[in-house]
Scaffold this active site. Structure first.
Site, mmCIF file in Angstrom:
data_model
loop_
_atom_site.group_PDB
_atom_site.id
_atom_site.type_symbol
_atom_site.label_atom_id
_atom_site.label_comp_id
_atom_site.label_asym_id
_atom_site.label_seq_id
_atom_site.Cartn_x
_atom_site.Cartn_y
_atom_site.Cartn_z
ATOM 1 N N ARG A 64 0.831 -1.205 0.000
ATOM 2 C CA ARG A 64 0.000 0.000 0.000
ATOM 3 C C ARG A 64 0.864 1.252 0.000
ATOM 4 N NH1 ARG A 64 -4.467 -0.671 4.432
ATOM 5 N NH2 ARG A 64 -5.214 1.344 3.611
ATOM 6 N N ASP A 99 -4.109 7.507 3.550
ATOM 7 C CA ASP A 99 -3.231 7.800 2.401
ATOM 8 C C ASP A 99 -2.598 9.196 2.460
ATOM 9 O OD1 ASP A 99 -6.298 7.969 0.487
ATOM 10 O OD2 ASP A 99 -5.285 9.587 1.574
ATOM 11 N N HIS A 114 -7.891 7.115 11.571
ATOM 12 C CA HIS A 114 -7.378 5.735 11.540
ATOM 13 C C HIS A 114 -5.874 5.680 11.299
ATOM 14 C CE1 HIS A 114 -11.739 4.383 10.512
ATOM 15 N NE2 HIS A 114 -11.601 4.741 11.769
ATOM 16 N N CYS A 125 7.549 -0.886 22.369
ATOM 17 C CA CYS A 125 7.967 0.171 23.312
ATOM 18 C C CYS A 125 7.240 1.456 22.947
ATOM 19 C CB CYS A 125 9.483 0.378 23.293
ATOM 20 S SG CYS A 125 10.098 1.315 21.860
ATOM 21 N N CYS A 147 14.356 -0.596 21.118
ATOM 22 C CA CYS A 147 14.189 -1.754 22.003
ATOM 23 C C CYS A 147 14.412 -3.083 21.292
ATOM 24 C CB CYS A 147 12.778 -1.741 22.596
ATOM 25 S SG CYS A 147 11.504 -2.245 21.419
ATOM 26 N N GLY A 188 -17.863 9.535 0.226
ATOM 27 C CA GLY A 188 -17.074 8.374 -0.175
ATOM 28 C C GLY A 188 -16.892 7.346 0.911
ATOM 29 N N THR A 189 -17.948 7.120 1.702
ATOM 30 C CA THR A 189 -17.847 6.123 2.759
ATOM 31 C C THR A 189 -19.074 5.227 2.807
ATOM 32 O OG1 THR A 189 -17.410 5.767 5.118
ATOM 33 C CG2 THR A 189 -18.747 7.710 4.523
ATOM 34 N N SER A 232 -17.442 11.805 -5.928
ATOM 35 C CA SER A 232 -17.075 12.970 -5.111
ATOM 36 C C SER A 232 -16.199 13.954 -5.885
ATOM 37 C CB SER A 232 -16.346 12.505 -3.845
ATOM 38 O OG SER A 232 -15.281 11.640 -4.173
HETATM 39 C C1 BV8 Z 1 -12.923 0.185 18.020
HETATM 40 C C2 BV8 Z 1 -7.058 1.484 9.058
HETATM 41 C C3 BV8 Z 1 -13.019 -0.168 20.398
HETATM 42 C C4 BV8 Z 1 -6.516 0.185 8.568
HETATM 43 C C5 BV8 Z 1 -9.424 1.058 9.501
HETATM 44 C C6 BV8 Z 1 -20.175 -1.282 16.658
HETATM 45 C C7 BV8 Z 1 -20.895 -2.116 15.868
HETATM 46 C C8 BV8 Z 1 -20.211 -3.107 15.115
HETATM 47 C C9 BV8 Z 1 -18.812 -3.240 15.135
HETATM 48 C C10 BV8 Z 1 -18.120 -2.401 15.928
HETATM 49 C C11 BV8 Z 1 -18.790 -1.437 16.700
HETATM 50 N N1 BV8 Z 1 -17.842 -0.766 17.394
HETATM 51 C C12 BV8 Z 1 -16.608 -1.272 17.081
HETATM 52 C C13 BV8 Z 1 -16.755 -2.269 16.185
HETATM 53 C C14 BV8 Z 1 -15.680 -3.048 15.617
HETATM 54 C C15 BV8 Z 1 -15.034 -2.370 14.390
HETATM 55 C C16 BV8 Z 1 -16.015 -2.212 13.248
HETATM 56 O O1 BV8 Z 1 -16.588 -1.168 13.021
HETATM 57 N N2 BV8 Z 1 -16.148 -3.311 12.499
HETATM 58 C C17 BV8 Z 1 -16.993 -3.254 11.294
HETATM 59 C C18 BV8 Z 1 -16.277 -4.009 10.185
HETATM 60 C C19 BV8 Z 1 -18.343 -3.830 11.591
HETATM 61 N N3 BV8 Z 1 -14.484 -1.067 14.743
HETATM 62 C C20 BV8 Z 1 -13.233 -1.074 15.282
HETATM 63 O O2 BV8 Z 1 -12.594 -2.076 15.517
HETATM 64 C C21 BV8 Z 1 -12.651 0.295 15.633
HETATM 65 N N4 BV8 Z 1 -12.106 0.231 16.962
HETATM 66 O O3 BV8 Z 1 -14.118 0.285 17.924
HETATM 67 O O4 BV8 Z 1 -12.234 0.005 19.212
HETATM 68 C C22 BV8 Z 1 -13.567 -1.497 20.352
HETATM 69 C C23 BV8 Z 1 -12.700 -2.533 20.101
HETATM 70 C C24 BV8 Z 1 -13.249 -3.805 20.059
HETATM 71 C C25 BV8 Z 1 -14.622 -4.027 20.179
HETATM 72 C C26 BV8 Z 1 -15.454 -2.937 20.435
HETATM 73 C C27 BV8 Z 1 -14.934 -1.654 20.508
HETATM 74 C C28 BV8 Z 1 -11.465 0.626 14.690
HETATM 75 C C29 BV8 Z 1 -11.962 0.862 13.321
HETATM 76 C C30 BV8 Z 1 -10.791 1.330 12.427
HETATM 77 C C31 BV8 Z 1 -10.135 0.178 11.705
HETATM 78 N N5 BV8 Z 1 -9.141 0.681 10.746
HETATM 79 N N6 BV8 Z 1 -8.471 1.582 8.670
HETATM 80 C C32 BV8 Z 1 -6.103 0.279 7.135
HETATM 81 O O5 BV8 Z 1 -6.587 1.157 6.418
HETATM 82 O O6 BV8 Z 1 -5.302 -0.543 6.753
HETATM 83 S S1 BV8 Z 1 -11.061 0.928 8.954
HETATM 84 C C33 BV8 Z 1 -10.946 1.076 7.207
HETATM 85 O O7 BV8 Z 1 -12.112 0.446 6.710
HETATM 86 C C34 BV8 Z 1 -10.997 2.479 6.656
HETATM 87 O O8 BV8 Z 1 -10.233 3.373 7.416
HETATM 88 C C35 BV8 Z 1 -12.489 2.784 6.702
HETATM 89 O O9 BV8 Z 1 -12.859 3.185 7.994
HETATM 90 C C36 BV8 Z 1 -13.097 1.436 6.431
HETATM 91 C C37 BV8 Z 1 -13.481 1.307 4.990
HETATM 92 O O10 BV8 Z 1 -14.655 2.047 4.848
HETATM 93 P P1 BV8 Z 1 -14.746 3.249 3.770
HETATM 94 O O11 BV8 Z 1 -13.615 4.182 3.925
HETATM 95 O O12 BV8 Z 1 -16.134 3.752 3.873
HETATM 96 O O13 BV8 Z 1 -14.493 2.521 2.364
HETATM 97 P P2 BV8 Z 1 -15.384 1.413 1.604
HETATM 98 O O14 BV8 Z 1 -14.500 0.862 0.564
HETATM 99 O O15 BV8 Z 1 -16.046 0.494 2.599
HETATM 100 O O16 BV8 Z 1 -16.569 2.270 0.917
HETATM 101 C C38 BV8 Z 1 -16.243 3.224 -0.053
HETATM 102 C C39 BV8 Z 1 -17.561 3.919 -0.413
HETATM 103 O O17 BV8 Z 1 -17.273 4.961 -1.345
HETATM 104 C C40 BV8 Z 1 -18.572 2.988 -1.077
HETATM 105 O O18 BV8 Z 1 -19.851 3.223 -0.500
HETATM 106 C C41 BV8 Z 1 -18.538 3.410 -2.547
HETATM 107 O O19 BV8 Z 1 -19.800 3.365 -3.137
HETATM 108 C C42 BV8 Z 1 -18.135 4.863 -2.460
HETATM 109 N N7 BV8 Z 1 -17.349 5.347 -3.603
HETATM 110 C C43 BV8 Z 1 -16.435 4.664 -4.351
HETATM 111 N N8 BV8 Z 1 -15.871 5.507 -5.267
HETATM 112 C C44 BV8 Z 1 -16.449 6.733 -5.057
HETATM 113 C C45 BV8 Z 1 -17.366 6.628 -3.980
HETATM 114 N N9 BV8 Z 1 -18.105 7.664 -3.523
HETATM 115 C C46 BV8 Z 1 -17.911 8.870 -4.147
HETATM 116 N N10 BV8 Z 1 -17.012 9.057 -5.160
HETATM 117 C C47 BV8 Z 1 -16.272 8.029 -5.646
HETATM 118 N N11 BV8 Z 1 -15.409 8.225 -6.653
HETATM 119 ZN ZN ZN Z 2 10.649 -0.289 20.370
#
Ligand code: BV8
Ligand code: ZN
Length: 243
Positions: A64, A99, A114, A125, A147, A188-189, A232
């Site tokens: 990436r 990004d 994120h 560490c 570390c 875009g989410t 977007s």
């Molecule tokens: C946490 C970094 C405390 C990594 C990322 C409540 C309910 C259910 C689940 C949970 C909840 N609370 C917590 C959870 C668990 C989890 C979660 O949400 N799971 C999901 C899968 C159900 N959340 C977490 O773990 C968060 N931490 O809550 O900690 C905790 C811990 C444990 C248990 C409870 C609580 C941490 C979340 C962050 C994870 N890290 N990114 C990396 O990037 O490598 S998340 C990553 O995925 C992205 O950052 C982003 O957030 C997500 C992807 O979503 P989008 O960005 O929306 O992208 P996607 O491709 O899905 O959609 C794109 C959209 O754009 C589409 O709709 C498409 O149509 C549209 N599109 C496309 N092209 C265009 C466009 N629109 C306009 N123009 C265009 N050109």
């Molecule tokens: Zn270290």
């Protein structure tokens, strides 16, 4: 389509996701069907995945870093820079994207909810995270020179808490009592990842106006007052009325 009016009585919170970077050539999660080399993204973007196979996780992020190294911001990013220049401190941009394209475009008031692909920290560490574009040969895990432990990307993985300072900054902007009216725009989410997907309800709780700009319907479209379907990079440059 009624315009989004950004006047002197308005404060605007923007949330972006992978869709905003799609027109810059960055693949979206949905576009990858949530998979990387047949691994669920949650598997390679989680502390458990890192403990189990840190070399695999570094191959994922090295790929990436290579992919995102030369991508350029698109007109969607540029429009948000103009909105910020118009609104000043009555503007805040929270992004789920790692990004760095908003900052590259010139956005200043940015919360990297994120984390950032081009920053690294130590898993073992507490050294301060540091800027890092390095890509590592397959099978290797970079070592910490403080570390000797395992370095990891400075990214919030699934199952990990977001930085409380970032959540507080967003919360304070939503709760601000300065006589301005709150407008929230998500772009875009897919609204599938929390806590980002819950911001629209925090805004509605203080009677803010809510907009979604997305290529297709999202998991939480019905929570928004306004849904503008489109790309977007084409919608954002013409959506706002800067008065
Ligand atoms: C946490 C970094 C405390 C990594 C990322 C409540 C309910 C259910 C689940 C949970 C909840 N609370 C917590 C959870 C668990 C989890 C979660 O949400 N799971 C999901 C899968 C159900 N959340 C977490 O773990 C968060 N931490 O809550 O900690 C905790 C811990 C444990 C248990 C409870 C609580 C941490 C979340 C962050 C994870 N890290 N990114 C990396 O990037 O490598 S998340 C990553 O995925 C992205 O950052 C982003 O957030 C997500 C992807 O979503 P989008 O960005 O929306 O992208 P996607 O491709 O899905 O959609 C794109 C959209 O754009 C589409 O709709 C498409 O149509 C549209 N599109 C496309 N092209 C265009 C466009 N629109 C306009 N123009 C265009 N050109
Ligand atoms: Zn270290």
């Amino acid at each position: 389509m009624e315009p989004l009016v950004l006047d002197s009585r308005t404060r605007l919170l923007v949330l972006t996701g992978a869709g905003v970077s799609a027109e810059s050539g960055v693949p979206t999660f949905r576009g990858m069907n949530g998979l990387w080399e047949n691994h669920p993204v949650e598997a390679v973007a989680s502390p458990q995945g890192f403990d189990a196979n840190p070399a695999l996780v570094w191959r994922f992020y090295s790929q990436r870093r290579t992919g995102a190294a030369d991508v350029k911001p698109n007109p969607g990013h540029d429009a948000l820079v103009r909105w910020e220049q118009h609104l000043g401190d009555r503007f805040l941009l929270a992004t789920q994207n790692v990004d760095g394209l908003h900052t590259k475009a010139g956005s200043q008031r940015v919360v990297d909810m994120h984390g950032n692909l081009f920053r690294t920290k130590c898993a073992d560490c507490g050294r301060v995270p540091f800027a890092d574009t390095s890509v590592h040969p397959s099978g290797t895990v970079p070592k910490c020179d403080s570390c000797g432990g395992r370095l990891r990307p400075d990214i919030v993985w699934f199952g990990e808490m977001l930085d409380p300072n970032d959540l507080a900054r967003i919360g304070e902007f939503i709760q601000r009592q300065d006589g301005t009216r709150l407008v929230f725009l998500a772009a875009g989410t897919s609204g599938a990842v929390w806590p980002a997907a819950g911001i629209v309800d925090e805004v509605r709780a203080v009677r803010g106006d809510t907009w979604l700009v997305n290529y297709e319907s999202a998991a939480n479209t019905e929570r928004f007052h306004h849904f503008v379907q489109g790309l977007s990079g084409q919608v954002l440059p013409t959506l706002a009325n800067l008065v």
